[in-house]
Structure formats: structure tokens, C-alpha cells
Design an enzyme around this catalytic site. Structure first.
Site, PDB file in Angstrom:
ATOM      1  N   HIS A   1      34.802 -26.110  14.792  1.00  0.00           N
ATOM      2  CA  HIS A   1      33.984 -27.238  15.222  1.00  0.00           C
ATOM      3  C   HIS A   1      33.035 -27.688  14.105  1.00  0.00           C
ATOM      4  O   HIS A   1      32.815 -28.866  13.909  1.00  0.00           O
ATOM      5  CB  HIS A   1      33.193 -26.812  16.461  1.00  0.00           C
ATOM      6  CG  HIS A   1      32.336 -27.879  17.046  1.00  0.00           C
ATOM      7  ND1 HIS A   1      32.799 -28.754  17.990  1.00  0.00           N
ATOM      8  CD2 HIS A   1      31.058 -28.205  16.801  1.00  0.00           C
ATOM      9  CE1 HIS A   1      31.828 -29.579  18.306  1.00  0.00           C
ATOM     10  NE2 HIS A   1      30.748 -29.280  17.610  1.00  0.00           N
TER      11      HIS A   1
ATOM     12  N   HIS B   1      34.083 -34.150  24.143  1.00  0.00           N
ATOM     13  CA  HIS B   1      33.469 -33.068  24.917  1.00  0.00           C
ATOM     14  C   HIS B   1      34.473 -32.605  25.959  1.00  0.00           C
ATOM     15  O   HIS B   1      34.251 -32.718  27.158  1.00  0.00           O
ATOM     16  CB  HIS B   1      32.159 -33.560  25.561  1.00  0.00           C
ATOM     17  CG  HIS B   1      31.035 -32.608  25.369  1.00  0.00           C
ATOM     18  ND1 HIS B   1      29.997 -32.483  26.243  1.00  0.00           N
ATOM     19  CD2 HIS B   1      30.778 -31.711  24.388  1.00  0.00           C
ATOM     20  CE1 HIS B   1      29.153 -31.560  25.802  1.00  0.00           C
ATOM     21  NE2 HIS B   1      29.603 -31.091  24.683  1.00  0.00           N
TER      22      HIS B   1
ATOM     23  N   ARG C   1      22.456 -38.376  20.239  1.00  0.00           N
ATOM     24  CA  ARG C   1      21.624 -37.643  19.277  1.00  0.00           C
ATOM     25  C   ARG C   1      22.186 -37.732  17.860  1.00  0.00           C
ATOM     26  O   ARG C   1      21.444 -37.653  16.886  1.00  0.00           O
ATOM     27  CB  ARG C   1      21.466 -36.181  19.703  1.00  0.00           C
ATOM     28  CG  ARG C   1      20.585 -36.004  20.927  1.00  0.00           C
ATOM     29  CD  ARG C   1      20.124 -34.566  21.099  1.00  0.00           C
ATOM     30  NE  ARG C   1      21.228 -33.637  21.300  1.00  0.00           N
ATOM     31  CZ  ARG C   1      21.866 -33.460  22.453  1.00  0.00           C
ATOM     32  NH1 ARG C   1      21.528 -34.172  23.512  1.00  0.00           N
ATOM     33  NH2 ARG C   1      22.839 -32.579  22.559  1.00  0.00           N
ATOM     34  N   ASP C   2      23.505 -37.901  17.754  1.00  0.00           N
ATOM     35  CA  ASP C   2      24.067 -38.123  16.422  1.00  0.00           C
ATOM     36  C   ASP C   2      23.495 -39.389  15.806  1.00  0.00           C
ATOM     37  O   ASP C   2      23.265 -39.468  14.600  1.00  0.00           O
ATOM     38  CB  ASP C   2      25.596 -38.267  16.504  1.00  0.00           C
ATOM     39  CG  ASP C   2      26.286 -36.916  16.497  1.00  0.00           C
ATOM     40  OD1 ASP C   2      25.760 -35.989  15.855  1.00  0.00           O
ATOM     41  OD2 ASP C   2      27.352 -36.791  17.126  1.00  0.00           O
TER      42      ASP C   2
ATOM     43  N   GLN D   1      26.308 -27.237  30.905  1.00  0.00           N
ATOM     44  CA  GLN D   1      24.984 -27.850  30.983  1.00  0.00           C
ATOM     45  C   GLN D   1      25.055 -29.160  31.757  1.00  0.00           C
ATOM     46  O   GLN D   1      26.083 -29.793  31.805  1.00  0.00           O
ATOM     47  CB  GLN D   1      24.465 -28.135  29.586  1.00  0.00           C
ATOM     48  CG  GLN D   1      24.316 -26.904  28.755  1.00  0.00           C
ATOM     49  CD  GLN D   1      23.416 -27.157  27.589  1.00  0.00           C
ATOM     50  OE1 GLN D   1      22.240 -27.420  27.749  1.00  0.00           O
ATOM     51  NE2 GLN D   1      23.984 -27.117  26.402  1.00  0.00           N
TER      52      GLN D   1
ATOM     53  N   GLY E   1      34.461 -39.572  11.694  1.00  0.00           N
ATOM     54  CA  GLY E   1      35.524 -39.114  12.575  1.00  0.00           C
ATOM     55  C   GLY E   1      35.255 -37.695  12.991  1.00  0.00           C
ATOM     56  O   GLY E   1      34.209 -37.125  12.680  1.00  0.00           O
TER      57      GLY E   1
ATOM     58  N   SER F   1      39.202 -32.252  17.272  1.00  0.00           N
ATOM     59  CA  SER F   1      39.049 -31.242  18.304  1.00  0.00           C
ATOM     60  C   SER F   1      40.439 -30.653  18.452  1.00  0.00           C
ATOM     61  O   SER F   1      41.351 -31.318  18.925  1.00  0.00           O
ATOM     62  CB  SER F   1      38.570 -31.916  19.590  1.00  0.00           C
ATOM     63  OG  SER F   1      38.845 -31.112  20.709  1.00  0.00           O
TER      64      SER F   1
END
Ligand SMILES: Nc1ncnc2c1ncn2[C@@H]1O[C@H](COP(=O)(O)OP(=O)(O)O)[C@@H](O)[C@H]1O
Ligand SMILES: [Mg+2]
Lengths: 259, 778, 75, 75
Positions: free
Chosen positions: B61, B124, B145-146, B277, B572, B575
Site C-alpha cells: 500500500h 477503499h 485529506r489527500d 471505522q 494514481g 490496489s
């Protein structure tokens, strides 16, 4: 003269920037103030108008608008009551409408227990769409708004509920005072009669906006600040854009200018 | 709460592997051995905090081992697939309007004056498989947040979702796997909840269905942001304060990174329960306000989000970036509850936290800003000149890591890739009646209206959405959204995407080529130009050579096509362990595109505007129905996958760009899933205007009527040209060298399709719309 | 002490969440379901008296027009 | 028959509704409140067996990863 308008925000208020922008463009002097600061300074009096914009104040937790409303009525109840009593214009948009209902200011102008409720939409979902609105009152706050206008709604809890068992009675009172300002309707101006999607929330008697008896406090679920320019209208590319939100806000600013 | 020494020096291979597994480190034997060698040379055992730091920093990751490693493929040795394909496009094109590519949390391109646009898309998937609401919501929160992590103001979200079929039988679900419908409704609710609460409009996306997503749904979340170049601060130096801001740290989200780098197994719920979460968008909304204030006053020297790996990666990567080290005091981190071990604090992935780096002289003012917004901000350490990471808990030193080893010691990953075309055949069949077929294709889940999803997202908050996801007076499927982010300027941003995993089942190369083509043509269709791309690969385990072979092919196509189109990649993500007890997911590449409009008043929507206007098709139609929705409806896959002919495509693209700029094009829709038939139908019912067209005029290879209607050849558009403008338009297209034909005219309340004069389809707009709307119900 | 406050729609007020839950259950094949109503629960810990909790309900937790509440001491 | 299903987030999973409620109550002057947690209630009427209700919970009403549920027969 350009009226000073307090635009109130709390954590989760999120339509404040466009609301401030719209008011400024209409010649007002908007000032964005956090509720905590207002509680500290108690400076409400210094303003000619109050706008509570849309969003999810405190995450709509417990009930939409409930926490911000308690914050206002608990810490600033007297100031708010005086502001309303003096006939200074107040506008609650979407979440702001919910806040005004939860403070008790709408519909009868009394800070205290709520006299109606804005509950979860009949679809049980958040829903964003443009609606048609029927103008039902001559409140100055609506300005030159035409009989049928268009604006978008975007909410999960926009269904007006009157006290069960006494709903008709309360409605009659509202009607008598001309307090139902806006109703959801069809494009040709027939009331939606509860039908989805013209009435997107299942709101009682198609109520989309209400005022106090003197017409100086307006709460509405649709977002005038999002109908502020023709290019925000969903059909503007066909040349069918309108600016009804601008027209309505103009009415509000003018009213504040006179206050 | 002291750190623990982990006995490593004398461990044999088996013990090393056991350790990696038991502690959920997801480190390979090679990697464990490298760590062992390092500590042998130091002559001491590592602490748990140290071991965890390696596990996080070296995870797939965080470092993209596969994409940066060595791959053997058909006799070729590829060193860093990323550098040799995706990043190479940008390097070779080296456009002067790219402000920051591949090095930040998001790609950034110039917009207007001091303003630039940042764009990032993340996935995600695993969290959404086990807790779809929270997983999707925190996916949105994370990618926002990125954007905050490049000092950007988030202005719009995108989401692309892949689920199993909604009517999947319960009996066939393996133990522990949630039903696609449950995942679908909760993912959509989670995405809406986060974006709506934060007041960020969700303006573009897609929803796809395929059996291979039953065990492993895909949830792509993207955010666009507005960056002020003059307030883009990236110049931290030793002595600067590490300031942790936002929510409190808890045990939640521990090992999210290693979770993402592992295959989903039946006991995933238990094993990674802590990775779950729910998220608190209001907390993030407050953080956003404070950060933008710090930005506007230029008080910080750097910023990054806390995502995968928590503090361990955020602090390490920042220190690394500025060529220094860091000292951190974990006991200063505000916790949700007592009793957390130092390593847990260090790697926790609790949501709604950011790391600011602040010159000490600005600290007081920064703290005041956070106080005003009621957000906690804690000084947890500082940057130091030595290249070492020193972590303390109270007076105890719980880690001391050599930065050069941490960022340079990872053994190179070497993998084998192979690919052979699957044994597929082109089907032979008696074609169904074309009108009937059109109605059925319109209601295929991948084609059908996503209105019930889209309307649960606020797509207009901020009052900047000029072209919305649903377009025309009758809410049709737009190709791209257009935003007008600045009050003082008419300049606009167009956001679009391209994705088609069906094609990948035949050939991942052409799937990738098609995804780029689709993203670009969607963007052009609304008037976008100067387009930049983002790639997001969701693949099954790269340790399976076939999966990796598919990845190599797709990445090569990314280079070939993007290079030919002159569209750089700016960011980019990959995953790569999308596996479940039901196998690997279909290799899925999402391409997102961001383009610029000189003037949003020139934007074009896809709905037909007026009667009596001319309808054109642009681009060449080929007999390539493999992977098409038409075949899928009939139960086939086929093998004639749509290809891309870049030189031909570029001529068409020029025609569209120029036609829109000159105001000749009144409506424009790209031809994608469902072919020309679906594109025409959508344009008709979205505008409430019918059309009459003659198919035999289409520039095409020789093929049957149903094939003409449903072929999904790339690089094609249907456009409406205002009456009287035909000549100018045709001249323009000829000048560009584009292939095109005038198919017919708009008007009436029906879509009438003829072939050599014979009526093959005649359907009322209402029926077309109803079919389209009946496909996907929430 | 631990109090449980249960806030539900008054009879006569539409309960959309209950309704959609019912139809989702029907879609899943649970024909046995006749009605579903939804409610919210707040579990409040602390040394609060019943009167205080009553007051909290009236002032914040419930809207008296559309909702009714019930208070139970559980610990 | 009448079943009551109570769905709450597991301990350790964030409960923003509970947290906001707590701080709102504090703001209103209820210093006695130490913790507030929120939960959801579904009241299901119909001739359903306990196994069926169990299944409903697992399939639709709750997500066992993050939530726990409790089923009570009330009538
Ligand atoms: N999950 C989603 N979120 C937001 N918008 C969506 C989503 N899915 C589809 N849309 C929007 O719906 C419109 C049509 O998309 P889609 O059905 O994929 O059409 P097409 O295949 O023609 O591109 C686009 O504006 C797209 O952005
Ligand atoms: Mg399209």
C-alpha cells in the site's frame, strides 16, 4: 445603504460561502460568524438581518438543526427573541429552517418549545433535486419572486409535520396568517398534493417554506443561493435557466436595508 | 506501557514467517531476512515499534512494491512498471502546466493565475467489504485529506463503485460475505453521508456490476481541490514542529495498510475487525476550515494526511522528503482511551487526523486557529538534522531507526508475469428484434440510470456545479461534470471517468486503452480540453503470474494511448490484493480525467436541444462487439474487443474540441456501453426531443444492423448541430481529417432508426426512458 | 447510574425508516413481517436524576410535536 | 408477535451521535452526564420466529463487524 447581515455558522454548516457570496453580490455586507463567537460577543443586535445557511450543523445528530437550535435558544435566547420582535428579517435555509423550527421561532415567533417538526423524508433518504415552488404569500422577504419558481432542494429531513391530531387546526391558523410562503407544486403551478417527486419530502400540505405571522422570519427547504445564476439551473444549456434564488435573496436584502 | 523487544536475531526462516503472520505484518521472508540482517549488524533485537514501522513503510500500500519492482514478462525484464509506463508518459510529454505530479498526495495542474487544480482518486475496497457504510465513508474522508494534504480546498468528489449482481442468490454466498445489495446500499449511504456532511458535492462517478465483485467490491473515491500556488508550502527544515491535529487516536484502523495488502479471507471480519471505522465528517469539516486558514496565512512549512500506516508513515515520509530525521513523543498523542501500547499509537489509522509541520515562530498562531475551530492540535515532536527516526514514550526510547535503511533497505521485489489470450470465440446467433434489444440493453444494470444513487448525493452544494451528473430537462446521463470554482472567472473544470472491466476479460491491453479513450472523450464531450489523467488499478494478487501479466499489458496500453493522446498522468494508485474466497476480481482499471474549459458558458450537455437540428456520428464503427453490453445481455462475452486507433481518434477529438469552442455543437454524447443505439436513446429522452436517423450512413465496417446499433467501438460521438451550421461544421471536420456522417434530424416524440430506408426501431421517448430507469433500484 | 431513553415517532406520524425497513425485509422474502417501526435509543451514564433526564428529553432529545419518549433506568 | 431489535455500534467503534449528544447536554448545563451512547431500535410485528429475526439482523439490520444486536420478544 448596505445592510449588515449576520451569517451564522456552527460545526457542519457548509453552505455559508455561497450564501455570503450571494448576499455580497446583492449589495449587503454579510459577516460570517461562528456560533461560539456569537455566544461570546452577543453582538446580534449590531446586525440588520440574520441568515442561517444550509448544511449539517453538528452532523444533524439527534435531529437536524436540534443542537445548533438549543445552542441559540439556551445561550442567546433573549437576544434572538428581541431580534425577531423588532421585526428584523431572518432567513433560514434548509438546515437553517430546521434550526428556526427547533428554536420555536418558526412558525409563531416565540423562542421556546418547537410547535412543528421537520422530519425524515418519506423516502427515508437524502435527496437532491430541483423543484417547482408556488408562492403563497406576499411577505416582503420573498421580494419579486414569481408565482411559480424553481430552486433545488437537498436534504434528508425536510418533511413538515404538524402536531398529529391538531394538524388541520394548526394549518388553518397558518393559512389565516398567510404564513405558508412556499408550496411544492407542478411546473404549471398546481400544488403537488403530496405526490413524489414534485413534493420530494412528503411534506404536509406541500409546505416548502413558512414565515412568522408578520412575515419577517422565513424558513425554507429549497436553496436560493444555488439558484442564483442561470448557469446553475439544470436546463440552462437549453436556454431555460432562471435566477429565482437571486430574486428571493434580493427581497431579503432589501428588507434588511429598511430594518 | 513499555515497548517490547521482539526476538529476531536467532529466528530461522520458519520463525520469521510465523512472526510476520502472527503480528499481521504482511512482510515476506525476504523482507523479514533483510530486517534480521540489519539488526544483526546493529547487534540488538528490534522493538515492536520498529518492526511495525517496517511493516507499514514497506507495505504494498505504501511503497507499491509490485509497480516499482522487477517484473519478468515474456523475456523482457521490466524495472519499475510505474516509471516505464505511467510516469514515462508525463516525463516525455513534460507539459508546462503540470504543477506537481506523482510526488504529492495528489496530482496538481495549473488552472488560472495563482490557482491550480489538485485531483486524487483512492480505493477503499477491503474496509467496504466488511463494513460498507464506514468503509466507503472513510474512503471519502481519506481522499479529502489527500487534498488537504496539498493545501487544497476540496471542491468536488467522485465515486466509482463495483458490486456483485444485486439479485445474487443468498444461498451461493460464501460464509462471511455480505450480499451485494447490502454492500451497495450501505456503500452509497456511506459516500453520501461523508460528502454531504462536509458540504462537498459528489459530481461524477459510475456504478458497475459483475460476479467477480461479489466477494470483493471496489470502492473508488476521488476528490478535486483548489490549490493556491503562492500558498503551497513545502519547505520544512530541522527544528520545525510536528503538529498532530484532528480527532483522537484509538485502536481503530490498526493494520489497515497490511489489511489492504493481504487477500480477504473468510475470517477477515475477526482478524481485521480493528480496521473498521465509521468516520466523523464534521470533525473533518472543522479541520478543513482550520487548515485553509493556516494556508491563507502561510503559517506551515509542510503538511500531510494521516492515512495508511498512521503516524509511522506520515512522520517517516515527511522527514525523508526533507532529507532529515524526526523525534516523536508518543505520550503526547491525545488518545481516545488509556491503555494503548506505543506501537499501536504509532501505527493507528484513526480517521480525521492530519500532520502539520510548522516553523516554531508560527506555532502560537497556528494553535490559536485550531482552537477557534474547536479542533485539537498537539505538538508531538520535531524534525531533526540527523537521518534517524527517534520515537519516545515518556522517557523510554521505543524506536531508533536509520532512515536510509527504512527507505532504502527494502529488498527488490522480483515477480513473474505471463499472459496468453483466453480461449474465446465470437458467438453466432439469430439477432433479436432491434427495438426490443434496445429496450433491454437500456435496462442492463451497467447502462441503466443511476439516478437513485446520484440524488442521494448533494451534487450542487457550493453552487459551482454548472453541468451536473444528470443533464437536460429530463435528467439524462451526463458524460462529465463541469465546475466553476472561482467567483471572478468563467473558467471551468471538467471531470470524467472511463472504466470497462468487461473488455479486460478479453484483453487487459484494450481494456486500458478503452478506459483512457472513454475518460478523454467524456471530458471532450462537455467541452473539456488540456486533459490530465489519473489511473487506479484494482487487481487480484500480483503473486499470480496471470494477474501480473494482465497488469503489465494494461500498463503498456496506458503508456501507448496516453502518450499518443498527449494526456499526461498526474497521479494514481494501485490496489493489488483484491482476492476473496471466490477468487480474484476481474482486473479493473479506472481512468479519471480532469480538463479545463475556457468559459463554462460554452459547456455542452448531452441532451438534444431542439427540433429540426442535424444529428451526426463522429468516428469509425467497427465490428467489435466483444465485451459489449449487447453480447452480455445475450449471455456472450465474445472476443472482438474494441480497439483504439489513436491517429484516427485524435482527428475526431480535434473536431469535437473545435466544434464546441466555435459553438457549432449544441449537444454531444460519447458512444460507450450500448453503442450508438443507447447514445441516441439517451440524448432523446434527456432532452425530450426525438430523432430520425439512417444507420446505413454510418462510417463503418460491413456489419449487421444490430451490430451497427450496439458495437462499442471507441472514439465516437453523437452530436447535435444547430440548424444552418451544418456546412461550417462539416468543413471543420474535413479540415481535421475526421470520419463522420450526418445521420438524420431531431424532432418528434420518438426515436426512429432506419436502415436503407427500412424502419428498424421506432420507440417513444417514454418507453426508452422507462427501460433506462427500471434497471437499478436502490 | 445508567438511563435508557427511547425516542419514537408518535402514532399518526409517518415512520419512513420503519416503512423502508419493512419493504426491504419483504424483498428478502420475510413475508411474516406485518409492520416495522423504528426508534432511537440514547444510553446516558452519570449521576443524573430522573427529573434531569426528563428535562433532557423535553429540551433536546425529542421533538414534542412528532416524537414521544420513554425513560428507563437500567443500572 | 412483536420483536424488538436493538442495534448499536460495538465498543471501540466511534459513535459520533453519542458524543455530540453528550457535549450538547453539557452545554445545556447537565454536568452529571458522563457518557452517552446511541443505538437504534426496530420494532417488528408479525408471525416471525426468533430464527427469522436473527437472520434479518444478520442480513439487513446490523453489520456484525461493527455492530452488535439484541433481540427481545416483547409480545
Ligand atoms: N456513483 C456515482 N456517483 C456520482 N455520479 C454518478 C455515479 N454513477 C453514475 N454517475 C453519473 O451518472 C452519469 C451517467 O453515468 P453512466 O451511467 O456511467 O453513463 P455513461 O456510461 O454514459 O458514462 C454521469 O454523470 C456520472 O457521473
Ligand atoms: Mg458517457
Amino acid at each position: 445603504m448596505s445592510p449588515r447581515i449576520l451569517v451564522l455558522r456552527g460545526p457542519g454548516t457548509n453552505c455559508d460561502a455561497e450564501t455570503v457570496h450571494a448576499l455580497r453580490e446583492l449589495g449587503a455586507e454579510p459577516e460570517l460568524v461562528h456560533v461560539r463567537r456569537l455566544v461570546r460577543t452577543r453582538a446580534l443586535e449590531a446586525f440588520e438581518g440574520l441568515v442561517i445557511p444550509g448544511g449539517f450543523s453538528y452532523g444533524d445528530r439527534i435531529r437536524s438543526g436540534a443542537v445548533l437550535a438549543r445552542m441559540l435558544s439556551h445561550a442567546l435566547g433573549r437576544e434572538l427573541q428581541r431580534f425577531v420582535d423588532e421585526g428584523k428579517p431572518v432567513l433560514g435555509i434548509c438546515n437553517g429552517f430546521q434550526v428556526l423550527v427547533e428554536t420555536g421561532v418558526l412558525p409563531f415567533g416565540q423562542v421556546g418549545e418547537p410547535a412543528l417538526a421537520l422530519m425524515k423524508n418519506a423516502s427515508a433518504r437524502f435527496e437532491a433535486r430541483w423543484v417547482h415552488l408556488l408562492r403563497c404569500s406576499d411577505s416582503e422577504l420573498l421580494g419579486e419572486l414569481p408565482e411559480v419558481s424553481e430552486m433545488p432542494v437537498a436534504n434528508a429531513e425536510g418533511r413538515v409535520v404538524l402536531p398529529p391530531g391538531r394538524a388541520q387546526e394548526v394549518l388553518d391558523e397558518l393559512l389565516q396568517n398567510s404564513q405558508v410562503a412556499l408550496r411544492y407544486c407542478t411546473p404549471s403551478g398546481e400544488p403537488a398534493e403530496g405526490r413524489y417527486p414534485a413534493n420530494p419530502s412528503g411534506s404536509f400540505w406541500d409546505i416548502a417554506g413558512l414565515t412568522t405571522p408578520n412575515g419577517r422570519v422565513l424558513g425554507m427547504m429549497p436553496h436560493p443561493e444555488r439558484a442564483f445564476s442561470a448557469y446553475l439551473h439544470p436546463c440552462w444549456t437549453s436556454g431555460r435557466g432562471t435566477e429565482h434564488g437571486r430574486v428571493l435573496l434580493q427581497g431579503f436584502v432589501r428588507c434588511a436595508g429598511r430594518a | 506501557m513499555p515497548a517490547e523487544r521482539v526476538p529476531l536475531l536467532d529466528a530461522d526462516d520458519e520463525a520469521l514467517l510465523r512472526l510476520s503472520r502472527q503480528r499481521q505484518l504482511a512482510l515476506s521472508l525476504e523482507e523479514m531476512r533483510a530486517i534480521q540482517r540489519h539488526y544483526r549488524s546493529l547487534g540488538r533485537e528490534p522493538t515492536d515499534v520498529e518492526l511495525e514501522t517496517f511493516a507499514q513503510t514497506w507495505s504494498e500500500h505504501c511503497v507499491h512494491k509490485t509497480f516499482r519492482g522487477v517484473i519478468e514478462y515474456e523475456g523482457e525484464v521490466i524495472r519499475s512498471l510505474l516509471r516505464s509506463t505511467i510516469a514515462r508518459v508525463t516525463e516525455e510529454l513534460s507539459p508546462d502546466w503540470c504543477f506537481s505530479v506523482f510526488e504529492d498526495n495528489a496530482g496538481i495542474v495549473d488552472f488560472e493565475g495563482d490557482y491550480a487544480i489538485a485531483f486524487k482518486v483512492e480505493t477503499h475496497n477491503h474496509p467496504s467489504a466488511i463494513e460498507p457504510f464506514g468503509g466507503a465513508a472513510t474512503g471519502v474522508g481519506g481522499v479529502i485529506r489527500d487534498i488537504l494534504g496539498v493545501w487544497g480546498e476540496p471542491i468536488a468528489n467522485t465515486d466509482v463503485l463495483c458490486f456483485g449482481p444485486l439479485d445474487y442468490p443468498y444461498e451461493r454466498l460464501p460464509q462471511g460475505i455480505k450480499h451485494p445489495r447490502f454492500i451497495f446500499t450501505h456503500v452509497v449511504a456511506g459516500i453520501g453521508s461523508y460528502g454531504n456532511n462536509m458540504g462537498i458535492p459528489t459530481v461524477n462517478g459510475a456504478v458497475l456490476f459483475d460476479e467477480s465483485y461479489v466477494g470483493n467490491p471496489l470502492v473508488y473515491c476521488g476528490t478535486l481541490g483548489l490549490v493556491k500556488k503562492s500558498c503551497y508550502m513545502r519547505s520544512a527544515t530541522p527544528g520545525d514542529v510536528l503538529l498532530l491535529v484532528g480527532g483522537r487516536t484509538g485502536r481503530d484502523g490498526i493494520h489497515g495498510v497490511t489489511f489492504a495488502s493481504t487477500e480477504l479471507e473468510e475470517d477477515a471480519e475477526e482478524a481485521f475487525g480493528t480496521a473498521v471505522q465509521i468516520g466523523d465528517p464534521i470533525e473533518e469539516e472543522k479541520i478543513k476550515r482550520a487548515i485553509l486558514q493556516v494556508r491563507d496565512e502561510r503559517l506551515g512549512s509542510a503538511i500531510t494526511d494521516l492515512g495508511g500506516g498512521g503516524l509511522s508513515s506520515a512522520v517517516g515520509e515527511q522527514a525523508h522528503r526533507f532529507g532529515c530525521g524526526a523525534r516523536v513523543h508518543l505520550e503526547r498523542v491525545p488518545l481516545k482511551y488509556a491503555g494503548m501500547k506505543p506501537w499501536e499509537i504509532w501505527v493507528s489509522e484513526s480517521q480525521e487526523r492530519m500532520l502539520l509541520i510548522v516553523p516554531r515562530r508560527n506555532l502560537e498562531r497556528v494553535l490559536e486557529i485550531f482552537r477557534e475551530e474547536e479542533v485539537e492540535a498537539s505538538e508531538i515532536g520535531e524534525l531533526i538534522p540527523e537521518r534517524v527516526l527517534r520515537v519516545y514514550y515518556g522517557s523510554e526510547k521505543v524506536a531508533e531507526i536509520d532512515m536510509d535503511f527504512l527507505f532504502g533497505g527494502l529488498p527488490e521485489v522480483r515477480r513473474k508475469a505471463e499472459w496468453a489470450p483466453p480461449p474465446l470465440e465470437e458467438p453466432e446467433f439469430e439477432p433479436p428484434e432491434p427495438g426490443e434489444a434496445l429496450l433491454r440493453v437500456l435496462s442492463m444494470p451497467n447502462v441503466a440510470s443511476k439516478e437513485e444513487v446520484i440524488r442521494t448525493y448533494d451534487h450542487e452544494v457550493k453552487a459551482q456545479t454548472v453541468l451536473k451528473p444528470l443533464q437536460g430537462c429530463f435528467s439524462g446521463p451526463g458524460d462529465a461534470a463541469v465546475l466553476k470554482p472561482l467567483r471572478h472567472s468563467w473558467r471551468g473544470v471538467a471531470v470524467s471517468c472511463g472504466i470497462n472491466p468487461e473488455y479486460g476479460k478479453i484483453d487487459p491491453y484494450w481494456m486500458a486503452a478503452s478506459a483512457i479513450d472513454e475518460a478523454v472523450r467524456n471530458n471532450l464531450a462537455v467541452g473539456g480540453s488540456r486533459i490530465a489523467l489519473l489511473d487506479n488499478f484494482c487487481w487480484g494478487s500480483p503473486e499470480k503470474p496471470r494477474n501480473l501479466g494482465a497488469l503489465v499489458r494494461a500498463a503498456k496500453a496506458c503508456y501507448d494511448i496516453a502518450r499518443a493522446y498527449g494526456t499526461p498522468f498526474i497521479s494514481g494508485k494501485d490496489s493489488l490484493y483484491n482476492e476473496s474466497p471466490m477468487g480474484s476480481v476481474t482486473p479493473t482499471l479506472l481512468i479519471s480525467a480532469v480538463g479545463i474549459l475556457e468559459d463554462v458558458r460554452r459547456a455542452v450537455s448531452m441532451d438534444f436541444k431542439e427540433r429540426g437540428a442535424s444529428v451526426y456520428v463522429l468516428g469509425m464503427s467497427r465490428r467489435e462487439l466483444g465485451g459489449s453490453q449487447y453480447y452480455r445481455m445475450l449471455g456472450f462475452l465474445g472476443r472482438s474487443v474494441p480497439r483504439v486507433v489513436p491517429q484516427e481518434a485524435r482527428r475526431t477529438f480535434r473536431g469535437v474540441e473545435e466544434g464546441i469552442r466555435r459553438g457549432l455543437i449544441r449537444a454531444c454524447h460519447d458512444v460507450s456501453e450500448g453503442g450508438v443505439g443507447v447514445a441516441l436513446a439517451e440524448m432523446c429522452f434527456s432532452g425530450g426531443v426525438g430523432a430520425e436517423v439512417e444507420l446505413s450512413r454510418m462510417p463503418a465496417e460491413s456489419m449487421r444492423v444490430d451490430e451497427l446499433l450496439f458495437s462499442e467501438s471507441n472514439s465516437r460521438f453523437i452530436v447535435e448541430v444547430a440548424r444552418g451550421m451544418e456546412e461550417e461544421f462539416e468543413e471543420l471536420l474535413r479540415g481535421c481529417g475526421a470520419v463522420f456522417a450526418r445521420l438524420g434530424v431531431t424532432g418528434g416524440r420518438e426515436l426512429v432508426v432506419r436502415y436503407e430506408g427500412r424502419e428498424v426501431v421506432s420507440l417513444e421517448l417514454e418507453r426508452l426512458r422507462e427501460s433506462w430507469q427500471s434497471g437499478v433500484r436502490v | 447510574m445508567k438511563w435508557e431513553v427511547r425516542v419514537a415517532y408518535r402514532r399518526g406520524v409517518q415512520d419512513p425508516e420503519g416503512e423502508t425497513t419493512k419493504s426491504a425485509l419483504e424483498m428478502l422474502g420475510y413475508g411474516c413481517v406485518e409492520e416495522v417501526r423504528s426508534a432511537k435509543l440514547f444510553i446516558i451514564e452519570g449521576e443524573c436524576t430522573r427529573e434531569e433526564v426528563e428535562q433532557m428529553c423535553r429540551r433536546l432529545l425529542a421533538n414534542p410535536v412528532s416524537q414521544e419518549y420513554e425513560i428507563r433506568r437500567v443500572e
